[in-house]
Motif scaffolding. Structure first.
Motif, mmCIF file in Angstrom:
data_model
loop_
_atom_site.group_PDB
_atom_site.id
_atom_site.type_symbol
_atom_site.label_atom_id
_atom_site.label_comp_id
_atom_site.label_asym_id
_atom_site.label_seq_id
_atom_site.Cartn_x
_atom_site.Cartn_y
_atom_site.Cartn_z
ATOM 1 N N LEU A 1 0.695 -1.024 -0.011
ATOM 2 C CA LEU A 1 -0.076 0.139 -0.140
ATOM 3 C C LEU A 1 1.054 1.277 0.029
ATOM 4 N N GLN A 2 0.574 2.495 -0.921
ATOM 5 C CA GLN A 2 1.190 3.360 -0.673
ATOM 6 C C GLN A 2 0.867 4.078 0.453
ATOM 7 N N TYR A 3 2.021 4.411 1.234
ATOM 8 C CA TYR A 3 1.644 5.032 2.618
ATOM 9 C C TYR A 3 1.372 6.281 2.830
ATOM 10 N N GLN A 4 0.377 6.684 3.381
ATOM 11 C CA GLN A 4 -0.194 8.099 3.557
ATOM 12 C C GLN A 4 -0.406 8.585 5.171
ATOM 13 N N GLY A 5 0.350 7.930 5.990
ATOM 14 C CA GLY A 5 0.362 8.366 7.391
ATOM 15 C C GLY A 5 -0.877 7.451 8.175
ATOM 16 N N GLU A 6 -1.083 6.399 7.853
ATOM 17 C CA GLU A 6 -2.270 5.651 8.567
ATOM 18 C C GLU A 6 -1.622 4.939 9.598
ATOM 19 N N SER A 7 -2.610 4.504 10.591
ATOM 20 C CA SER A 7 -2.082 3.835 11.689
ATOM 21 C C SER A 7 -1.614 2.258 11.275
ATOM 22 N N LEU A 8 -0.434 2.111 11.607
ATOM 23 C CA LEU A 8 0.302 0.839 10.821
ATOM 24 C C LEU A 8 -0.294 -0.297 11.446
#
Length: 245
Positions: free
Chosen positions: A16-23
């Protein structure tokens, strides 16, 4: 070859392209790794490791020290995204930079290409092929055949990864919003973005059928569950994870 793949413990990774979500939340959805836009700090690597997530990121631009216990979190070096023929030299420069890293940081090179798949597969170990957009020109059969051919090319060296937009093209959403503003201006002010969760799932299924052995989901904004459209997209990701298992 197919029987050996499916009979083994292998599972198609969902990136997933990371956008700052909860890991931990992303991991609970079935995401196995994140595409980052820069080299993570050791603190960030520790958080990824704690969430049982891997990372692909650009190579360091200068010598760095990464703790031996955290280095395995990085599974690949990104040499370019949306690569075309004009960026081949840039991708080679990134590859040369990786070659100069110390041995413990040796990782496969990953690149997402828009064309010249054979050439880029000579530079990167894993070339990601974007799945044709459902709204693009051509029949479904022709687009599926195209994807199968490109995956056959890049699988000569890599596993065969694809990228899929987790939402519709921003251009399509903009057209919808403009049309809605003409039909019902009041409703347009409250309208949520257009999504197609079943279409996203269908693209993943078709990609696997075409030979994909890894899926990267591209996002325009962080995943969330604040609205019905956001919840539908997240549900589709969880659904696909269950199917992969």
């Amino acid at each position: 070859a197919e029987e050996r793949f499916w009979a083994g413990p292998n599972r198609i990774p969902l990136w997933l392209q990371y956008q700052g979500e909860s890991l931990p939340w992303l991991r609970s959805l079935g995401v196995t790794g994140l595409l980052l836009n820069k080299l993570p700090s050791e603190e960030q690597l520790a958080k990824l490791q704690s969430a049982d997530l891997s990372a692909i990121c650009p190579p360091p631009s200068h010598p760095v020290e990464i703790a031996d216990n955290l280095a395995p979190v990085i599974q690949g070096w990104l040499v370019g995204a949306a690569l075309d023929g004009k960026q081949a030299d840039l991708a080679r420069q990134q590859a040369d930079r990786v070659a100069a890293l110390e041995h413990k940081l040796a990782r496969p090179l990953v690149g997402e290409a828009l064309e010249q798949y054979w050439n880029f597969s000579r530079i990167a170990d894993e070339v990601i092929v974007p799945v044709p957009d459902p709204n693009s020109a051509g029949t479904e059969a022709s687009k599926q055949a195209w994807l199968s051919r490109k995956l056959a090319t890049v699988r000569q060296r890599g596993q065969g990864w694809v990228s899929i937009n987790a939402g519709l093209s921003p251009a399509i959403d903009e057209q919808y919003q403009q049309a809605l503003a003409v039909v019902d201006p009041e409703l347009a002010l409250q309208a949520e973005p257009v999504i197609n969760p079943l279409g996203m799932r269908l693209q993943a299924v078709k990609a696997v059928a075409a030979g994909a052995r890894g899926i990267l989901f591209r996002t325009q904004k962080p995943l969330a569950v604040h609205s019905s459209t956001e919840r539908a997209t997240v549900a589709a990701l969880r659904w696909m994870n269950n199917e992969m298992n």
